[in-house]
Design an enzyme around this catalytic site. Structure first.
Site, PDB file in Angstrom:
ATOM      1  N   SER A 144      16.747 -32.871   0.803  1.00  0.00           N
ATOM      2  CA  SER A 144      15.645 -33.780   0.928  1.00  0.00           C
ATOM      3  C   SER A 144      14.782 -33.771  -0.376  1.00  0.00           C
ATOM      4  O   SER A 144      14.604 -32.627  -0.950  1.00  0.00           O
ATOM      5  CB  SER A 144      14.647 -33.572   2.162  1.00  0.00           C
ATOM      6  N   TYR A 157       9.742 -27.538   6.631  1.00  0.00           N
ATOM      7  CA  TYR A 157      11.081 -28.391   6.480  1.00  0.00           C
ATOM      8  C   TYR A 157      11.315 -28.238   4.801  1.00  0.00           C
ATOM      9  O   TYR A 157      12.360 -28.063   4.477  1.00  0.00           O
ATOM     10  CB  TYR A 157      10.497 -29.966   6.686  1.00  0.00           C
TER      11      TYR A 157
END
Length: 252
Positions: A144, A157
């Site tokens: 990501s 995350y």
């Protein structure tokens, strides 16, 4: 793409969004695809649509955080199609309660690492023996832009996604001489079903203003990069991190 016809691949997290678009693209290129998702009916729905269009695909339930489930999907690829040439490990999630480092609970961190890092490690352990037996192949990991974005509102995350980069470089350096390629894709803001459901129109508009492009990402944009890295056109690419984000982050 060159060299994808008749290849055999797995797409983890293929029931919706980027994974579903990737499974469709790979099948269009002539690959046989095993689609895994925690939501088995989603995986089978995408596989059925691919078969109706003349492609080869099956859908199965996959719990990416389970070594047994990862071993089972790899065994399915071998049993149903005869081997494995690439694995697109595309699982993500576990962001509820993920805030700054002083306020993020340990169990939130552990859940994030299980989904966003451990699952990719387990996929690697399950897939590598078949790829090596095949004489080589590709591990393609979805990370990501959050891994390098420096967001002040989230800690677990981005940490977990960064772990994927280290994993891919390890795999590339350890098994590259044996024909294994391992690369990472970092999507920017991609308008998947989940994004459309959970993000406000204001957030999406703000995201578009921040990108030096006419639009935000579509799942098919990431699918195109996966297909490239799985194909013979990407055969000399190893250990790299690709940011596919419309220019939101411009990196070497």
């Amino acid at each position: 793409m060159r060299g994808l016809r008749d290849k055999i691949g797995i797409v983890a997290g293929g029931g919706r969004g980027i994974g579903a678009a990737t499974a469709r693209r790979l099948a269009e290129e002539g690959a046989a695809v095993v689609i895994g998702d925690i939501m088995a009916d989603w995986a089978e729905e995408i596989a059925a649509a691919i078969r109706e269009s003349g492609g080869r695909a099956i859908g199965v339930r996959l719990d990416g955080t389970s070594a047994e489930s990862q071993a089972a999907i790899v065994a399915t690829a071998s049993r149903e199609f005869g081997g494995l040439d690439f694995y697109h490990t595309n699982l993500a999630g576990g962001t509820d309660g993920d805030v700054d480092a002083l306020n993020c609970a340990v169990d939130v961190l552990e859940t994030s690492f299980a989904i966003n890092a451990k699952s990719h490690f387990l996929a690697t352990q399950a897939a590598l023996p078949l790829l090596l037996a095949r004489g080589g192949g590709a591990m393609i990991y979805t990370s990501s832009g959050a891994a390098s974005g420096g967001a002040p509102w989230q800690v677990a995350y981005p940490m977990a996604k960064n772990a994927i980069h280290a994993l891919a470089r390890h795999v590339a350096s350890r098994w590259g001489k044996e024909g294994i390629r391992a690369n990472v894709i970092c999507p920017g803001l991609v308008l998947t079903e989940a994004v459309k459901q959970h993000l406000t129109a204001e957030y999406v508009e703000r995201g578009l203003k921040a990108v030096p492009h006419r639009r935000l990402g579509q799942p098919e944009d990431i699918a195109a990069m996966v297909a490239f890295l799985a194909s013979d056109d990407g055969i000399w690419i190893n250990g790299q991190v690709y940011h596919v984000n419309g220019g939101a982050q411009m990196r070497d």
